[in-house]
Design a protein around this motif. Structure first.
Motif, PDB file in Angstrom:
ATOM      1  N   LEU A   1      -7.569  11.816 -14.271  1.00 27.74           N
ATOM      2  CA  LEU A   1      -6.216  12.241 -13.901  1.00 27.74           C
ATOM      3  C   LEU A   1      -5.189  11.141 -14.140  1.00 27.74           C
ATOM      4  CD1 LEU A   1      -4.714  14.665 -12.699  1.00 27.74           C
ATOM      5  CD2 LEU A   1      -5.061  13.663 -10.428  1.00 27.74           C
ATOM      6  N   TRP A   2      -5.512   9.892 -13.765  1.00 26.34           N
ATOM      7  CA  TRP A   2      -4.613   8.760 -13.953  1.00 26.34           C
ATOM      8  C   TRP A   2      -5.321   7.468 -13.590  1.00 26.34           C
ATOM      9  CZ3 TRP A   2      -1.612  12.079 -10.161  1.00 26.34           C
ATOM     10  CH2 TRP A   2      -2.124  11.973  -8.878  1.00 26.34           C
ATOM     11  N   THR A   3      -4.641   6.354 -13.752  1.00 27.97           N
ATOM     12  CA  THR A   3      -5.151   5.055 -13.322  1.00 27.97           C
ATOM     13  C   THR A   3      -4.300   4.545 -12.157  1.00 27.97           C
ATOM     14  OG1 THR A   3      -3.744   3.681 -14.742  1.00 27.97           O
ATOM     15  CG2 THR A   3      -5.779   4.555 -15.701  1.00 27.97           C
ATOM     16  N   ILE A   4      -4.876   3.648 -11.371  1.00 25.89           N
ATOM     17  CA  ILE A   4      -4.193   3.025 -10.235  1.00 25.89           C
ATOM     18  C   ILE A   4      -4.340   1.518 -10.402  1.00 25.89           C
ATOM     19  CG2 ILE A   4      -4.004   2.915  -7.726  1.00 25.89           C
ATOM     20  CD1 ILE A   4      -5.663   5.501  -7.634  1.00 25.89           C
ATOM     21  N   ASN A   5      -3.238   0.802 -10.409  1.00 28.85           N
ATOM     22  CA  ASN A   5      -3.311  -0.634 -10.706  1.00 28.85           C
ATOM     23  C   ASN A   5      -2.000  -1.308 -10.344  1.00 28.85           C
ATOM     24  OD1 ASN A   5      -3.631   1.042 -13.652  1.00 28.85           O
ATOM     25  ND2 ASN A   5      -1.616   0.198 -13.138  1.00 28.85           N
ATOM     26  N   ASP A   6      -2.004  -2.641 -10.336  1.00 31.78           N
ATOM     27  CA  ASP A   6      -0.750  -3.367 -10.188  1.00 31.78           C
ATOM     28  C   ASP A   6      -0.081  -3.461 -11.560  1.00 31.78           C
ATOM     29  OD1 ASP A   6      -2.249  -5.250 -11.512  1.00 31.78           O
ATOM     30  OD2 ASP A   6      -2.300  -6.688  -9.871  1.00 31.78           O
ATOM     31  N   PHE A   7       1.092  -4.088 -11.618  1.00 33.65           N
ATOM     32  CA  PHE A   7       1.855  -4.064 -12.860  1.00 33.65           C
ATOM     33  C   PHE A   7       1.180  -4.846 -13.997  1.00 33.65           C
ATOM     34  CE2 PHE A   7       5.737  -4.344 -15.475  1.00 33.65           C
ATOM     35  CZ  PHE A   7       6.131  -3.015 -15.395  1.00 33.65           C
ATOM     36  N   PRO A   8       0.614  -6.044 -13.751  1.00 34.66           N
ATOM     37  CA  PRO A   8      -0.090  -6.732 -14.849  1.00 34.66           C
ATOM     38  C   PRO A   8      -1.283  -5.946 -15.362  1.00 34.66           C
ATOM     39  CG  PRO A   8       0.462  -8.289 -13.111  1.00 34.66           C
ATOM     40  CD  PRO A   8       0.737  -6.929 -12.572  1.00 34.66           C
ATOM     41  N   ALA A   9      -2.050  -5.331 -14.442  1.00 36.00           N
ATOM     42  CA  ALA A   9      -3.194  -4.532 -14.884  1.00 36.00           C
ATOM     43  C   ALA A   9      -2.744  -3.297 -15.647  1.00 36.00           C
ATOM     44  CB  ALA A   9      -4.041  -4.121 -13.676  1.00 36.00           C
ATOM     45  N   ARG A  10      -1.601  -2.755 -15.288  1.00 32.66           N
ATOM     46  CA  ARG A  10      -1.073  -1.606 -16.027  1.00 32.66           C
ATOM     47  C   ARG A  10      -0.807  -1.978 -17.484  1.00 32.66           C
ATOM     48  NH1 ARG A  10       2.684   1.170 -18.362  1.00 32.66           N
ATOM     49  NH2 ARG A  10       3.213   3.289 -17.721  1.00 32.66           N
ATOM     50  N   SER A  11      -0.314  -3.193 -17.698  1.00 35.30           N
ATOM     51  CA  SER A  11      -0.063  -3.643 -19.067  1.00 35.30           C
ATOM     52  C   SER A  11      -1.350  -3.675 -19.874  1.00 35.30           C
ATOM     53  CB  SER A  11       0.579  -5.035 -19.044  1.00 35.30           C
ATOM     54  OG  SER A  11       1.791  -5.023 -18.317  1.00 35.30           O
ATOM     55  N   SER A  12      -2.441  -4.137 -19.244  1.00 37.73           N
ATOM     56  CA  SER A  12      -3.715  -4.216 -19.953  1.00 37.73           C
ATOM     57  C   SER A  12      -4.274  -2.836 -20.264  1.00 37.73           C
ATOM     58  CB  SER A  12      -4.729  -5.013 -19.120  1.00 37.73           C
ATOM     59  OG  SER A  12      -4.256  -6.320 -18.857  1.00 37.73           O
ATOM     60  N   LEU A  13      -4.129  -1.896 -19.328  1.00 39.53           N
ATOM     61  CA  LEU A  13      -4.713  -0.573 -19.507  1.00 39.53           C
ATOM     62  C   LEU A  13      -3.874   0.327 -20.405  1.00 39.53           C
ATOM     63  CD1 LEU A  13      -5.875   0.070 -15.835  1.00 39.53           C
ATOM     64  CD2 LEU A  13      -7.337  -0.414 -17.798  1.00 39.53           C
ATOM     65  N   SER A  14      -2.551   0.229 -20.295  1.00 38.35           N
ATOM     66  CA  SER A  14      -1.686   1.152 -21.029  1.00 38.35           C
ATOM     67  C   SER A  14      -1.310   0.651 -22.414  1.00 38.35           C
ATOM     68  CB  SER A  14      -0.404   1.403 -20.229  1.00 38.35           C
ATOM     69  OG  SER A  14       0.395   0.221 -20.183  1.00 38.35           O
ATOM     70  N   GLY A  15      -1.319  -0.679 -22.617  1.00 38.16           N
ATOM     71  CA  GLY A  15      -0.896  -1.227 -23.890  1.00 38.16           C
ATOM     72  C   GLY A  15       0.583  -1.507 -23.978  1.00 38.16           C
ATOM     73  N   TRP A  16       1.350  -1.201 -22.917  1.00 34.48           N
ATOM     74  CA  TRP A  16       2.787  -1.513 -22.882  1.00 34.48           C
ATOM     75  C   TRP A  16       2.963  -2.792 -22.076  1.00 34.48           C
ATOM     76  CZ3 TRP A  16       7.002   0.868 -25.176  1.00 34.48           C
ATOM     77  CH2 TRP A  16       8.250   0.400 -24.801  1.00 34.48           C
TER      78      TRP A  16
END
Length: 523
Positions: free
Chosen positions: A135-150
């Motif tokens: 459904l989605w991922t749950i993470n802090d902002f630095p981890a979001r960068s690693s997972l999303s590529g943005w």
């Protein structure tokens, strides 16, 4: 496992992800999957931690955990419902190369979506093909960068605003100050000058569709994961057309991923902790405070809260009982009050000024204004508004808003002719009352066939006032020249109120000339 289909909220309050728009949109887009309530909807959480508990030893081990959203909220977030899918060893965080470690998990998610697995339902004692989706991922902002590529750094760090991210280069970092764009168009905070010294007139950032995202992903340069000594540095740097994307996320290999309305969630715990520490630290002025010299320099560059340095210095000298401290200085450091009083007439240094609207009803003329710059340049205009800006401890200053004429090159002689229809400096109309000198405008004579009053050209007449004071006796509408306060305008007719002020008198109230942005005072 079917609670999500029977326990939905009925009062409009969101109690579970099933009540959200993203879940409901997915049900509409993929009815074959949503028709089977026993199909699994997963959430993925990933973050790094130091397993040794010693922050002096830089080590980052990453865990990737799955949870099942089919369960009710009191179960899906319990530790017993978590599934440890991956444990990525350190000593460094995987960064954008995390896709290498996610490959086995993504392959399983693709299989569970396309084929599913035959499983027995013990409640009904039947077998069915169970499928699953992320459904989605749950993470802090630095981890979001690693997972999303943005990337979460740089001038386009906001993944929602995308290439329209409003950013500003501060003293030593990039900051993002465009959050008022998300407010309603008629929200009064949009027109406030307290945030960055400017009103916010831009619309809400545009929504990037799935087609827009796919078009951006199609422009990415294919790069190998990791660092290779044979790869040139210029080939590793991100190009401008790639925006802030460092890679194409591996999750886009999932058939449904690009159509999800909400792909990544920010962990509230991290935001709450960081923002809370910053707010409390700044309020208590401890080592977590964000009130630094560079932060104050940023405020100065943005033209907001320019009196903060002075306020801090005044507080120090007051605490030290220094002889330099005075109430006048304290009032100056605290800035002006929000209320601004307006008048139609005032007396400054024995000279009566009237606004043009009131002057037009009289045979005499008191609205002509002249101000002289430091370099000797003269500006001629007419007084349109008189404003009194209040400061703490009963101090104030009077400001004139004037209509200035475009005089062009005025010769330095006794005859000055001005075209009163040509207006100039419309964005710079304010002066202090103490900067104003009074002049009179006499219409130039014209041919007898033409109406004298319609002639826009006037001759300037300079006057040397004798500073004769008009001291009223019992007139309650006019203030005594040597009083310590301006008359309360609530008890009289505002159109007939005069401010009486003599700057040179020791008994007069002090005018503090503080270089605030006057637009901010009037909002």
């Amino acid at each position: 496992m079917i609670w999500h289909s029977t326990g939905r909220s009925e009062d409009g309050v969101m109690c579970h992800p099933v009540d959200g728009e993203s879940w409901q949109k997915f049900d509409v887009d993929y009815p074959n999957f949503s028709s089977e309530p026993r199909n699994i909807r997963l959430g993925l959480a990933g973050d790094g931690f130091n397993p040794f508990g010693n922050m002096c030893n830089p080590h980052s081990t990453w865990s990737v955990v799955l949870t099942t959203y089919n369960l009710p909220p009191w179960l899906c977030m319990k530790e017993s419902s978590f599934m440890l899918a991956l444990l990525i060893p350190g000593p460094k965080a995987p960064g954008k190369d995390i896709d290498v470690f996610l490959r086995p998990l993504v392959e399983e998610l693709k299989f569970l979506w396309q084929s599913g697995i035959r499983i027995k339902d013990t409640a009904t004692n039947t077998f069915f093909m169970m499928k699953a989706m992320l459904l989605w991922t749950i993470n802090d902002f630095p981890a979001r960068s690693s997972l999303s590529g943005w990337s979460g750094q740089g001038y386009r760090a906001c993944p929602t605003c995308n290439e329209d991210t409003p950013s500003y280069r501060a003293v030593n970092k990039v900051v993002y100050i465009g959050h008022r764009r998300f407010l309603d168009a008629d929200d009064p905070l949009r027109m406030s000058f307290k945030f960055n010294g400017q009103p916010e007139t831009r619309p809400t950032p545009r929504h990037f569709t799935n087609e827009d995202i796919q078009e951006q992903l199609g422009r990415l340069i294919l790069r190998k994961p990791g660092k290779h000594p044979n790869t040139l540095k210029e080939n590793m740097d991100r190009q401008g057309f790639e925006l802030n994307r460092s890679k194409r996320s591996i999750f886009f290999e999932l058939e449904y991923w690009s159509s999800l309305q909400l792909k990544h969630n920010i962990d509230l715990m991290h935001v709450e902790k960081n923002v809370g520490e910053s707010l409390l630290g700044t309020s208590m002025m401890n080592d977590k405070s964000k009130d630094t010299s560079k932060a104050r320099e940023d405020l100065k560059n943005l033209n907001i809260r320019r009196n903060q340095w002075l306020q801090k210095r005044v507080y120090q000298i007051e605490k030290e009982n220094s002889p330099e401290f005075h109430k006048e200085l304290s009032a100056l450091s605290m800035g002006s009050q929000m209320d601004v009083y307006t008048y139609t007439a005032c007396i400054i240094n024995g000279v009566r000024f009237m606004v043009l609207s009131r002057d037009a009803q009289r045979k005499t003329q008191n609205s002509g204004v002249l101000t002289v710059c430091e370099n000797g340049e003269k500006y001629y205009g007419q007084l349109e508004e008189i404003m009194e800006v209040q400061y703490p401890y009963d101090y104030s200053t009077v400001i004139f808003r004037c209509k200035w004429f475009d005089t062009g090159d005025i010769p330095d002689d006794n005859f000055i002719s001005i075209d009163t229809e040509k207006e100039a400096y419309q964005d710079d109309q304010l002066i202090y009352a103490s900067q104003a000198k009074q002049v009179f405008y006499i219409r130039e004579p014209v041919n007898h066939r033409r109406n004298q009053n319609n002639n826009p050209r006037c001759v300037v007449e300079h006057v040397n006032h004798q500073n004769i004071w008009d001291l009223p006796s019992d007139n309650a509408r006019v203030q005594n020249a040597y009083s310590d306060s301006v008359q309360d305008v609530d008890n009289v007719e505002v159109e007939n109120v005069d401010i009486v002020q003599k700057d040179s008198s020791p008994g007069a109230r002090l005018f503090i000339e503080f270089s605030h942005t006057f637009k901010a005072m009037l909002t």
